[in-house]
Design a protein around this motif. Structure first.
Motif, PDB file in Angstrom:
ATOM      1  N   LEU A  66       0.822  -1.210   0.000  1.00 35.10           N
ATOM      2  CA  LEU A  66       0.000   0.000   0.000  1.00 35.10           C
ATOM      3  C   LEU A  66       0.860   1.266   0.000  1.00 35.10           C
ATOM      4  O   LEU A  66       0.663   2.166  -0.832  1.00 35.10           O
ATOM      5  N   VAL A  67       1.813   1.341   0.915  1.00 31.31           N
ATOM      6  CA  VAL A  67       2.652   2.541   1.017  1.00 31.31           C
ATOM      7  C   VAL A  67       3.498   2.702  -0.254  1.00 31.31           C
ATOM      8  O   VAL A  67       3.643   3.813  -0.764  1.00 31.31           O
ATOM      9  N   GLY A  68       4.006   1.620  -0.783  1.00 32.17           N
ATOM     10  CA  GLY A  68       4.795   1.691  -2.008  1.00 32.17           C
ATOM     11  C   GLY A  68       4.001   2.262  -3.173  1.00 32.17           C
ATOM     12  O   GLY A  68       4.498   3.099  -3.920  1.00 32.17           O
ATOM     13  N   HIS A  69       2.761   1.842  -3.304  1.00 30.51           N
ATOM     14  CA  HIS A  69       1.932   2.354  -4.389  1.00 30.51           C
ATOM     15  C   HIS A  69       1.498   3.792  -4.145  1.00 30.51           C
ATOM     16  O   HIS A  69       1.273   4.539  -5.089  1.00 30.51           O
ATOM     17  N   LEU A  70       1.362   4.181  -2.903  1.00 30.34           N
ATOM     18  CA  LEU A  70       0.992   5.568  -2.605  1.00 30.34           C
ATOM     19  C   LEU A  70       2.154   6.528  -2.849  1.00 30.34           C
ATOM     20  O   LEU A  70       1.958   7.656  -3.269  1.00 30.34           O
ATOM     21  N   VAL A  71       3.371   6.087  -2.570  1.00 23.70           N
ATOM     22  CA  VAL A  71       4.518   6.978  -2.568  1.00 23.70           C
ATOM     23  C   VAL A  71       5.298   6.958  -3.882  1.00 23.70           C
ATOM     24  O   VAL A  71       5.847   7.984  -4.292  1.00 23.70           O
ATOM     25  N   SER A  72       5.347   5.830  -4.555  1.00 23.66           N
ATOM     26  CA  SER A  72       6.209   5.713  -5.731  1.00 23.66           C
ATOM     27  C   SER A  72       5.918   6.750  -6.821  1.00 23.66           C
ATOM     28  O   SER A  72       6.870   7.208  -7.471  1.00 23.66           O
ATOM     29  N   PRO A  73       4.676   7.184  -7.055  1.00 23.07           N
ATOM     30  CA  PRO A  73       4.482   8.222  -8.084  1.00 23.07           C
ATOM     31  C   PRO A  73       5.213   9.525  -7.755  1.00 23.07           C
ATOM     32  O   PRO A  73       5.634  10.239  -8.679  1.00 23.07           O
ATOM     33  N   ALA A  74       5.409   9.824  -6.469  1.00 23.12           N
ATOM     34  CA  ALA A  74       6.094  11.064  -6.091  1.00 23.12           C
ATOM     35  C   ALA A  74       7.540  11.056  -6.584  1.00 23.12           C
ATOM     36  O   ALA A  74       8.068  12.107  -6.957  1.00 23.12           O
ATOM     37  N   PHE A  75       8.177   9.910  -6.615  1.00 22.83           N
ATOM     38  CA  PHE A  75       9.560   9.842  -7.100  1.00 22.83           C
ATOM     39  C   PHE A  75       9.639  10.193  -8.584  1.00 22.83           C
ATOM     40  O   PHE A  75      10.588  10.840  -9.024  1.00 22.83           O
ATOM     41  N   PHE A  76       8.658   9.793  -9.353  1.00 20.22           N
ATOM     42  CA  PHE A  76       8.680  10.089 -10.789  1.00 20.22           C
ATOM     43  C   PHE A  76       8.474  11.574 -11.053  1.00 20.22           C
ATOM     44  O   PHE A  76       8.942  12.103 -12.055  1.00 20.22           O
ATOM     45  N   VAL A  77       7.800  12.257 -10.163  1.00 20.64           N
ATOM     46  CA  VAL A  77       7.584  13.699 -10.324  1.00 20.64           C
ATOM     47  C   VAL A  77       8.907  14.450 -10.212  1.00 20.64           C
ATOM     48  O   VAL A  77       9.151  15.400 -10.938  1.00 20.64           O
ATOM     49  N   PHE A  78       9.775  13.983  -9.303  1.00 22.19           N
ATOM     50  CA  PHE A  78      11.006  14.716  -9.029  1.00 22.19           C
ATOM     51  C   PHE A  78      12.233  14.146  -9.726  1.00 22.19           C
ATOM     52  O   PHE A  78      13.334  14.613  -9.503  1.00 22.19           O
TER      53      PHE A  78
END
Ligand SMILES: [Zn+2]
Length: 127
Positions: A66-78
């Motif tokens: 759950l946390v991985g799917h919630l957070v991983s898109p933020a890495f692609f933004v930056f």
């Protein structure tokens, strides 16, 4: 001894909702955890033996998922940001991962305990 298939069915969704609230899946009043993740031996309200319901690695697996799917898109933004912005974003995201994990992990344990209780899997005996 009555076979498990002959026992009355339990409401899995109700047990899951109660588990997510860290409440006893049987009565919805007592706590299922005696510490952050330490299971209570039994419900303080109805006496249900919730400490015997072993969730093992299920809550950790579900929390990572759950946390991985919630957070991983933020890495692609930056990913295309400059180094300083990227490092600040990393620190912000890491803090978010820690906070989300600490918040979600005990609730996942409650969810798994609720599911195990509702399915009577904890009552099954070999043979
Ligand atoms: Zn109870």
């Amino acid at each position: 001894m009555t076979p498990i298939r002959d026992l009355p069915r339990r409401d899995a969704w109700l047990a899951v909702r109660r588990g997510l609230g860290l409440l006893c899946p049987a009565c919805g009043k007592g706590k299922i955890l005696a510490g952050y993740l330490k299971p209570a031996e039994q419900c303080s309200s109805c006496g249900e033996a919730v400490g015997e319901l072993r969730a093992d690695d299920g809550p950790a697996w579900a929390t990572i998922l759950l946390v991985g799917h919630l957070v991983s898109p933020a890495f692609f933004v930056f990913v295309t940001s400059d180094a300083e912005t990227g490092f600040r974003a990393f620190l912000f995201i890491a803090a978010g991962v820690i906070a989300a994990t600490l918040l979600i992990l005990p609730r996942m344990k409650g969810l798994f305990v609720g599911l195990i209780w509702a399915s009577r899997a904890g009552e099954a005996k070999p043979g």
